[in-house]
Design a protein around this motif. Sequence first.
Motif, PDB file in Angstrom:
ATOM      1  N   ALA A   1      45.643  42.871  31.448  1.00  0.00           N
ATOM      2  CA  ALA A   1      46.450  43.973  30.921  1.00  0.00           C
ATOM      3  C   ALA A   1      45.668  45.283  30.970  1.00  0.00           C
ATOM      4  O   ALA A   1      46.217  46.328  31.356  1.00  0.00           O
ATOM      5  CB  ALA A   1      46.885  43.665  29.492  1.00  0.00           C
ATOM      6  N   ALA A   2      44.401  45.244  30.597  1.00  0.00           N
ATOM      7  CA  ALA A   2      43.582  46.454  30.625  1.00  0.00           C
ATOM      8  C   ALA A   2      43.448  46.985  32.042  1.00  0.00           C
ATOM      9  O   ALA A   2      43.529  48.198  32.287  1.00  0.00           O
ATOM     10  CB  ALA A   2      42.211  46.154  30.023  1.00  0.00           C
ATOM     11  N   HIS A   3      43.258  46.068  33.005  1.00  0.00           N
ATOM     12  CA  HIS A   3      43.177  46.468  34.411  1.00  0.00           C
ATOM     13  C   HIS A   3      44.484  47.097  34.876  1.00  0.00           C
ATOM     14  O   HIS A   3      44.485  48.171  35.503  1.00  0.00           O
ATOM     15  CB  HIS A   3      42.853  45.245  35.259  1.00  0.00           C
ATOM     16  CG  HIS A   3      43.103  45.420  36.720  1.00  0.00           C
ATOM     17  ND1 HIS A   3      42.353  46.261  37.523  1.00  0.00           N
ATOM     18  CD2 HIS A   3      44.057  44.880  37.527  1.00  0.00           C
ATOM     19  CE1 HIS A   3      42.827  46.221  38.755  1.00  0.00           C
ATOM     20  NE2 HIS A   3      43.855  45.388  38.786  1.00  0.00           N
ATOM     21  N   LEU A   4      45.594  46.465  34.552  1.00  0.00           N
ATOM     22  CA  LEU A   4      46.904  46.953  34.984  1.00  0.00           C
ATOM     23  C   LEU A   4      47.225  48.322  34.385  1.00  0.00           C
ATOM     24  O   LEU A   4      47.758  49.204  35.070  1.00  0.00           O
ATOM     25  CB  LEU A   4      47.978  45.947  34.591  1.00  0.00           C
ATOM     26  CG  LEU A   4      49.430  46.302  34.924  1.00  0.00           C
ATOM     27  CD1 LEU A   4      49.637  46.370  36.436  1.00  0.00           C
ATOM     28  CD2 LEU A   4      50.378  45.276  34.307  1.00  0.00           C
ATOM     29  N   LEU A   5      46.876  48.510  33.119  1.00  0.00           N
ATOM     30  CA  LEU A   5      47.268  49.725  32.398  1.00  0.00           C
ATOM     31  C   LEU A   5      46.194  50.808  32.443  1.00  0.00           C
ATOM     32  O   LEU A   5      46.435  51.933  31.984  1.00  0.00           O
ATOM     33  CB  LEU A   5      47.587  49.372  30.944  1.00  0.00           C
ATOM     34  CG  LEU A   5      48.759  48.395  30.783  1.00  0.00           C
ATOM     35  CD1 LEU A   5      48.843  47.886  29.354  1.00  0.00           C
ATOM     36  CD2 LEU A   5      50.071  49.058  31.201  1.00  0.00           C
TER      37      LEU A   5
ATOM     38  N   THR B   1      41.249  41.565  39.289  1.00  0.00           N
ATOM     39  CA  THR B   1      40.898  42.919  38.843  1.00  0.00           C
ATOM     40  C   THR B   1      40.092  43.660  39.903  1.00  0.00           C
ATOM     41  O   THR B   1      40.017  44.891  39.868  1.00  0.00           O
ATOM     42  CB  THR B   1      40.075  42.867  37.545  1.00  0.00           C
ATOM     43  OG1 THR B   1      38.829  42.194  37.792  1.00  0.00           O
ATOM     44  CG2 THR B   1      40.827  42.142  36.448  1.00  0.00           C
ATOM     45  N   GLY B   2      39.488  42.913  40.815  1.00  0.00           N
ATOM     46  CA  GLY B   2      38.673  43.532  41.863  1.00  0.00           C
ATOM     47  C   GLY B   2      37.273  43.888  41.430  1.00  0.00           C
ATOM     48  O   GLY B   2      36.521  44.494  42.199  1.00  0.00           O
ATOM     49  N   THR B   3      36.888  43.498  40.214  1.00  0.00           N
ATOM     50  CA  THR B   3      35.567  43.865  39.719  1.00  0.00           C
ATOM     51  C   THR B   3      34.930  42.719  38.944  1.00  0.00           C
ATOM     52  O   THR B   3      35.611  41.810  38.465  1.00  0.00           O
ATOM     53  CB  THR B   3      35.633  45.088  38.777  1.00  0.00           C
ATOM     54  OG1 THR B   3      36.445  44.774  37.645  1.00  0.00           O
ATOM     55  CG2 THR B   3      36.197  46.299  39.503  1.00  0.00           C
ATOM     56  N   ALA B   4      33.602  42.795  38.834  1.00  0.00           N
ATOM     57  CA  ALA B   4      32.833  41.895  37.984  1.00  0.00           C
ATOM     58  C   ALA B   4      31.698  42.709  37.387  1.00  0.00           C
ATOM     59  O   ALA B   4      31.251  43.692  37.976  1.00  0.00           O
ATOM     60  CB  ALA B   4      32.281  40.715  38.778  1.00  0.00           C
ATOM     61  N   ALA B   5      31.236  42.298  36.220  1.00  0.00           N
ATOM     62  CA  ALA B   5      30.182  43.051  35.534  1.00  0.00           C
ATOM     63  C   ALA B   5      28.909  42.227  35.455  1.00  0.00           C
ATOM     64  O   ALA B   5      28.931  41.007  35.322  1.00  0.00           O
ATOM     65  CB  ALA B   5      30.635  43.441  34.136  1.00  0.00           C
TER      66      ALA B   5
ATOM     67  N   LEU C   1      30.723  45.889  39.497  1.00  0.00           N
ATOM     68  CA  LEU C   1      30.703  45.762  40.955  1.00  0.00           C
ATOM     69  C   LEU C   1      32.073  45.420  41.477  1.00  0.00           C
ATOM     70  O   LEU C   1      32.873  44.798  40.796  1.00  0.00           O
ATOM     71  CB  LEU C   1      29.743  44.643  41.366  1.00  0.00           C
ATOM     72  CG  LEU C   1      28.334  44.677  40.816  1.00  0.00           C
ATOM     73  CD1 LEU C   1      28.084  43.444  39.997  1.00  0.00           C
ATOM     74  CD2 LEU C   1      27.338  44.780  41.943  1.00  0.00           C
ATOM     75  N   SER C   2      32.316  45.806  42.709  1.00  0.00           N
ATOM     76  CA  SER C   2      33.520  45.365  43.407  1.00  0.00           C
ATOM     77  C   SER C   2      33.259  43.982  44.000  1.00  0.00           C
ATOM     78  O   SER C   2      32.206  43.742  44.604  1.00  0.00           O
ATOM     79  CB  SER C   2      33.888  46.341  44.523  1.00  0.00           C
ATOM     80  OG  SER C   2      34.240  47.596  44.001  1.00  0.00           O
TER      81      SER C   2
ATOM     82  N   GLY D   1      35.290  36.249  49.952  1.00  0.00           N
ATOM     83  CA  GLY D   1      34.137  36.267  50.846  1.00  0.00           C
ATOM     84  C   GLY D   1      32.813  36.503  50.169  1.00  0.00           C
ATOM     85  O   GLY D   1      31.777  36.482  50.843  1.00  0.00           O
ATOM     86  N   VAL D   2      32.810  36.708  48.846  1.00  0.00           N
ATOM     87  CA  VAL D   2      31.527  36.944  48.184  1.00  0.00           C
ATOM     88  C   VAL D   2      31.493  36.197  46.858  1.00  0.00           C
ATOM     89  O   VAL D   2      32.518  36.033  46.184  1.00  0.00           O
ATOM     90  CB  VAL D   2      31.276  38.456  47.963  1.00  0.00           C
ATOM     91  CG1 VAL D   2      32.170  39.029  46.859  1.00  0.00           C
ATOM     92  CG2 VAL D   2      29.812  38.740  47.676  1.00  0.00           C
TER      93      VAL D   2
END
Length: 295
Positions: free
Chosen positions: A33-37, A75-79, A85-86, A90-91
């Motif tokens: 939800a945080a990513h979407l909004l 979300t396309g990201t990781a912390a 990071l994106s 593949g990764v």
Amino acid sequence: MERKPLRLAILEGERVLAAAGIPSPRADVESLAAHLLGVERPRLLLLPPLEPAVLDSLQELVRRRAERVPLQHLTGTAALGSTTLSVGPGVFVPRPETEQLLEWALTRIRSVRDPLVVDLCSGSGALALAVARQRTDARVLAVDNDPAALEWARHNADSLRATADTSVEVVAGDVTDPTLLTGFDGIVDLVVCNPPYVPEGTPVPPEVWEYDPYAAVFAGRDGLEIVPHVLTRAIGLLRPGGVLAVEHDDTHAEAVPALMNDSGTLTEVQDHSDLAGRPRFATAEKKPQGPSGSS
């Protein structure tokens, strides 16, 4: 469909994810939800009721997460630490288990001015970028042999360079190559590595076996196929008194420290637990030169 309070949508999403066996359903639906909004998670419940189209989008994200698509792919990201990071197909997706290794590494180079740091088996560049963001005076090299991972690492390094007063050098190279980075032999202050280490045949969550690259996760029958190469190259790279941290499987609490001790060149060998209390990484120092510890 009428507007609906986000609180109700989150509760519905939590039930769906819990039924699908997601280990952290509430946290995951809030992250989606945080990513979407486009807001931080603590501000979610301050938002007005959602439009039907937004509700539909959130339901679709929840549906895909229930199918075990990794949260970080959605979300396309990781912390890792304070670094975002994106990541994507593949990764390897960085895990919270690596936080303790990062903290240890940063502590050990706290007093080193302009440190030289090498991140072997870097994948997305997670450890390299996390170190560089905290130590803007450092020279940091991120090394990997996988073309897809290198693309993600370069993208993340470019983003870091654009947003912070620091940078990471991404290097294509294989840790099993004895000539890897030989121009840096004997001068590196810190080597970190999160190599492939899961023994083949080990049951892993769907998010891992369906989405993480196989070669970034598994490392032979005992999971130790890559670690000896990491140690050999790290010993070559480190200056006397330089330090090393290597992540490992939770079944390797004795095996990896034993390999470090057997090298004859590393001292102060110690194993450490992750945030969940499981054996997770081993550390060592290259013996100083001189009568008491020639290297």
